[in-house]
Design an enzyme around this catalytic site. Structure first.
Site, PDB file in Angstrom:
ATOM      1  N   HIS A   1       0.787  -1.226   0.097  1.00  0.00           N
ATOM      2  CA  HIS A   1      -0.006  -0.208  -0.063  1.00  0.00           C
ATOM      3  C   HIS A   1       0.736   1.325   0.007  1.00  0.00           C
ATOM      4  O   HIS A   1       0.179   2.327   0.072  1.00  0.00           O
ATOM      5  CB  HIS A   1      -0.852   0.006   1.237  1.00  0.00           C
ATOM      6  CG  HIS A   1      -0.541  -0.094   2.479  1.00  0.00           C
ATOM      7  ND1 HIS A   1      -0.069  -0.993   3.177  1.00  0.00           N
ATOM      8  CD2 HIS A   1      -0.245   1.187   3.330  1.00  0.00           C
ATOM      9  CE1 HIS A   1       0.451  -0.505   4.338  1.00  0.00           C
ATOM     10  NE2 HIS A   1       0.345   0.514   4.450  1.00  0.00           N
TER      11      HIS A   1
HETATM   12  N1  UDP Z   1      -3.552  -6.592   8.694  1.00  0.00           N
HETATM   13  C1  UDP Z   1      -4.921  -7.184   8.620  1.00  0.00           C
HETATM   14  N2  UDP Z   1      -5.673  -7.319   7.498  1.00  0.00           N
HETATM   15  C2  UDP Z   1      -5.020  -7.318   6.191  1.00  0.00           C
HETATM   16  C3  UDP Z   1      -3.654  -6.854   6.137  1.00  0.00           C
HETATM   17  C4  UDP Z   1      -2.930  -6.475   7.283  1.00  0.00           C
HETATM   18  O1  UDP Z   1      -5.282  -7.254   9.841  1.00  0.00           O
HETATM   19  O2  UDP Z   1      -5.565  -7.527   5.383  1.00  0.00           O
HETATM   20  C5  UDP Z   1      -2.866  -6.084   9.801  1.00  0.00           C
HETATM   21  C6  UDP Z   1      -1.470  -6.799  10.020  1.00  0.00           C
HETATM   22  O3  UDP Z   1      -1.663  -7.706  10.454  1.00  0.00           O
HETATM   23  C7  UDP Z   1      -0.652  -5.585  10.684  1.00  0.00           C
HETATM   24  C8  UDP Z   1      -1.268  -4.395  10.449  1.00  0.00           C
HETATM   25  O4  UDP Z   1      -2.676  -5.021   9.627  1.00  0.00           O
HETATM   26  O5  UDP Z   1      -1.097  -5.951  12.240  1.00  0.00           O
HETATM   27  C9  UDP Z   1      -0.346  -3.687   9.502  1.00  0.00           C
HETATM   28  O6  UDP Z   1      -1.402  -2.619   8.869  1.00  0.00           O
HETATM   29  P1  UDP Z   1      -0.632  -1.888   7.633  1.00  0.00           P
HETATM   30  O7  UDP Z   1      -0.113  -2.555   6.705  1.00  0.00           O
HETATM   31  O8  UDP Z   1      -1.954  -1.087   7.320  1.00  0.00           O
HETATM   32  O9  UDP Z   1       0.085  -0.746   8.319  1.00  0.00           O
HETATM   33  P2  UDP Z   1       1.852  -0.428   8.322  1.00  0.00           P
HETATM   34  O10 UDP Z   1       2.261  -1.459   9.576  1.00  0.00           O
HETATM   35  O11 UDP Z   1       2.234  -0.518   7.049  1.00  0.00           O
HETATM   36  O12 UDP Z   1       1.754   0.731   9.170  1.00  0.00           O
END
Ligand code: UDP
Length: 367
Positions: free
Chosen positions: A210
């Site tokens: 993303h």
């Molecule tokens: N996650 C989820 N469903 C999904 C994809 C990710 O629950 O389809 C969870 C993942 O396990 C993690 C969190 O969302 O705990 C990460 O979120 P994201 O990738 O949006 O944020 P980032 O870590 O990039 O800030």
């Protein structure tokens, strides 16, 4: 009674805040004069990115939802600030606690400080060094005005010290996202896609993307998918698509019987897939941490990371942001020579308890 205002706004915040709420309630139950309220900024608002996590992780309904989602970074940040300032004008609090690196984190930290309230930052001190990423700006601004830093790694402490933070206000407590991971391992849920895609353990790849650098150019997004499909030896690829990516994906013309695109999954379903995947290909920061703890090979489509411990001690490797780096990485995976993960200090499921213990001490809360 000492009152703490907790802030959460976007998907990765909910996993981080859930164990902190539990730890505050536990301390209160043990007679400590501590209480909390939860402010949801509304940065993420649809069920798949917000409501669902409250149900799955048993997070109590927020005391208020500021409804500040959508719009550009500036519009969103401004809306959160206006909403949060109004909230704090009518709700007394002794400290504002923010988590992670999203716009809500920075916006609420600024508002709190301008109202002379102490700010605690959970996951303070992370630095990727890449100021083209909005999250890095949020981290730097938040930490520049934070009073109490709760950190996930030694490196984060070093970053803060280098920037002149008060060493007595930096607390290496571990990772509250991993608290949530460890406490939910026995509750994981097999998603519907398991059967529809005919998945079996360690026989599929999980993909999440993303970040603007990966998904904003449609050609690049398409090239990633083509490379992954061409070099994954016919394994199913499961791709839960972030709303940010969904729009662009509509313009990508790839049809393959091995590519399974889904809506964003609930936490218990996503972690179920992650745990059983042969590997994960991702540009998420949180997923690199979860994969490392679950000892699942993790290929990160970024040039830098704010979480170097996932590389040094975990299963993560930075591939960079060129689709051509995917084939050699997949070769390595299939050759069975991906590195094994080791233990990550303090990522033991007790980080939130440590945070609340520190807060009780710092705010001189008496039982
Ligand atoms: N996650 C989820 N469903 C999904 C994809 C990710 O629950 O389809 C969870 C993942 O396990 C993690 C969190 O969302 O705990 C990460 O979120 P994201 O990738 O949006 O944020 P980032 O870590 O990039 O800030």
């Amino acid at each position: 009674m000492t009152h703490i205002t907790l802030v959460a706004g976007a998907r990765p915040n909910f996993m981080k805040i859930a164990p902190i709420i539990r730890a505050v309630k536990q301390a209160k139950g043990q007679g400590q004069n501590i209480n909390y309220s939860l402010v949801h900024t509304g940065q993420h608002f649809d069920r798949n990115m917000s409501g669902r996590f409250f149900e799955e992780l048993n997070i109590p309904a927020p005391d208020v939802n500021l409804g500040a989602g959508g719009g550009s970074h500036a519009m969103q940040t401004a809306a959160i600030m206006v909403g949060f300032e109004k909230y704090l004008q009518t709700h007394l609090t002794d400290l504002v606690l923010v988590v992670g690196d999203v716009n809500s984190t920075m916006a609420c930290a600024i508002v709190a400080k301008k109202m002379n309230l102490p700010v605690a930052h959970v996951e303070g001190g992370l630095r990727s060094g890449d100021r083209t990423m909005p999250e890095e700006i949020n981290r730097i601004v938040t930490d520049s005005i934070t009073d109490y830093f709760f950190t996930t790694s030694k490196k984060a402490n070093e970053n803060l010290l280098q920037e002149g933070a008060d060493p007595d206000h930096i607390f290496l407590v571990g990772n509250t996202m991993i608290d949530t991971l460890l406490s939910n391992l026995s509750r994981l849920r097999k998603p519907l896609i398991w059967d529809t895609a005919g998945l079996s353990e360690k026989e599929f790849l999980l993909l999440t993307m993303h970040r603007p650098a990966n998904v904003d150019q449609i050609q690049k997004l398409e090239s990633y998918l083509r490379k992954i499909l061409a070099h994954s030896r016919g394994m199913p690829i499961v791709f839960p698509v972030h709303p940010r990516t969904r729009e662009r994906l509509q313009s990508v013309s790839i049809e393959s019987p091995n590519l399974f695109i889904t809506e964003p999954l609930g936490y218990l379903e996503f972690i179920y897939l992650l745990k059983h995947a042969k590997a994960v290909i991702t540009d998420s920061g949180g997923v690199t941490e979860e994969a490392s703890v679950l000892e699942v090979p993790c290929m990160t489509l970024r040039d830098s990371t704010e979480r170097p411990e996932t590389i040094e001690l975990g299963t993560n490797e930075l591939l960079g942001t060129e689709p051509s780096y995917i084939p050699p990485a997949l070769e390595k995976l299939f050759a069975g020579i991906w590195k094994q993960g080791g233990e990550l200090p303090f990522w033991d499921g007790r980080s939130a308890e440590r945070i609340v213990d520190h807060l009780i001490h710092l705010l001189q809360i008496c039982a």
